[in-house]
Design a protein around this motif. Structure first.
Motif, short mmCIF file in Angstrom:
data_model
loop_
_atom_site.label_atom_id
_atom_site.label_comp_id
_atom_site.label_asym_id
_atom_site.label_seq_id
_atom_site.Cartn_x
_atom_site.Cartn_y
_atom_site.Cartn_z
N GLU A 197 0.83 -1.20 0.00
CA GLU A 197 0.00 0.00 0.00
C GLU A 197 0.87 1.26 0.00
N GLN A 228 3.93 0.07 2.51
CA GLN A 228 3.65 -0.81 3.64
C GLN A 228 3.04 -2.12 3.17
N TYR A 258 -3.54 -7.31 14.66
CA TYR A 258 -3.11 -5.96 15.02
C TYR A 258 -4.25 -4.97 14.91
N TYR A 298 -5.13 -0.87 14.43
CA TYR A 298 -4.45 0.30 13.87
C TYR A 298 -5.40 1.47 13.69
O1 UGY Z 1 -6.50 0.40 6.02
C1 UGY Z 1 -5.34 0.29 5.65
O2 UGY Z 1 -4.76 1.18 5.03
C2 UGY Z 1 -4.58 -1.00 5.99
N1 UGY Z 1 -4.88 -2.02 5.00
N2 UGY Z 1 -3.16 -0.77 6.11
C3 UGY Z 1 -2.34 -1.58 6.84
O3 UGY Z 1 -2.82 -2.55 7.46
N3 UGY Z 1 -1.04 -1.27 6.88
#
Ligand code: UGY
Ligand code: MN
Length: 249
Positions: A181, A221, A233, A235
């Motif tokens: 991403e 990432q 995890y 976030y």
């Molecule tokens: O939502 C997100 O951007 C997620 N998929 N990113 C991540 O887990 N590093």
């Protein structure tokens, strides 16, 4: 704890950071008597939000550190009572709260460990959402982009009035994020269980439960779960608002 090697897995860079438990240093804030806090991520390192671990001891209490901040609290263990918007809410492990900005609140506890995300609320022309209390157990887990090996729980309501999202991922061993991403939205992350390898920019980090990660804007990432148990995890992510002007160096 003693370290005779000077070695840590923690790594701090301009656009990302890995903060591992052996480098935690607690602080006590006057507004949070009885609480030992570890500030994992903050604007001091270039982030636009804060992420903390808080250990509440007997007689602990917490009130807003900044009235402009909205706060998300996950109770990881123990029990708390939160007073907000004229209500007292008792909560235990796996319960979470959204506490709006510019709204007085007070948390009390005799024993608990908490994960907190906070940041100044970015308004739009919708009313700010009110206080929310739920349990992780009440939030459905959906395959992420159709992949049953990567289940996603979206903890806050899908509503453009929120300027952030807090989500929980669970990966089977060998499960991965489906793409590398790249996006302007920042992340703050805490690995709750299991282990894996996180790609952050041009580096690959082995990570395990208890590790925290800051991902700045546009950081490449990707994640692959390893080991023999599922990895989970939680976030933070900026949501529903356009990019803001670049930080000054
Ligand atoms: O939502 C997100 O951007 C997620 N998929 N990113 C991540 O887990 N590093
Ligand atoms: Mn992402």
């Amino acid at each position: 704890m003693s370290n005779h090697t000077g070695i840590t897995r923690s790594a701090i860079h301009r656009d990302h950071a890995l903060i591992t438990p052996e480098s935690h240093v607690p602080i006590v804030f006057p507004q949070w008597p009885g609480c030992e806090s570890v500030v994992l991520i903050s604007p001091e390192m270039g982030a636009k939000f804060s992420q903390m671990l808080v250990k509440c001891n007997a007689g602990a209490s917490m009130t807003p550190l900044s009235s402009a901040d909205e706060v998300f609290i996950l109770v990881q263990s123990g029990a708390v009572v939160v007073e907000c918007e004229g209500k007292n809410t008792a909560a235990q492990a796996d319960d979470f709260f959204f506490l709006p900005a510019d709204t007085p609140w007070k948390l009390t506890s005799d024993s608990a460990t908490l994960l907190l995300f906070s940041k100044p609320f970015v308004s739009c022309d919708l009313p700010q959402p009110g206080m929310l209390h739920r349990s992780l157990k009440d939030v459905p887990a959906e395959p992420f982009l159709g992949d049953p090996g990567a289940l996603l729980q979206v903890l806050l309501p899908d509503d453009p009035a929120y300027d952030w999202g807090i989500n929980l991922f669970e990966f089977v061993p060998g499960g991965t994020l489906p793409q590398v991403e790249c996006h302007f939205m920042e992340h703050g992350l805490l690995l709750l269980a299991g282990q894996g390898v996180y790609r952050l920019g041009d580096r690959w980090y082995p990570v395990t439960a208890g590790d925290a990660i800051w991902m700045g804007p546009y950081l490449l990432q990707w994640y692959a779960a390893t080991g023999k148990e599922n990895s989970r995890y939680i976030y933070y992510k900026e949501m529903n608002r356009p990019p803001v002007p670049a930080r000054q160096p």
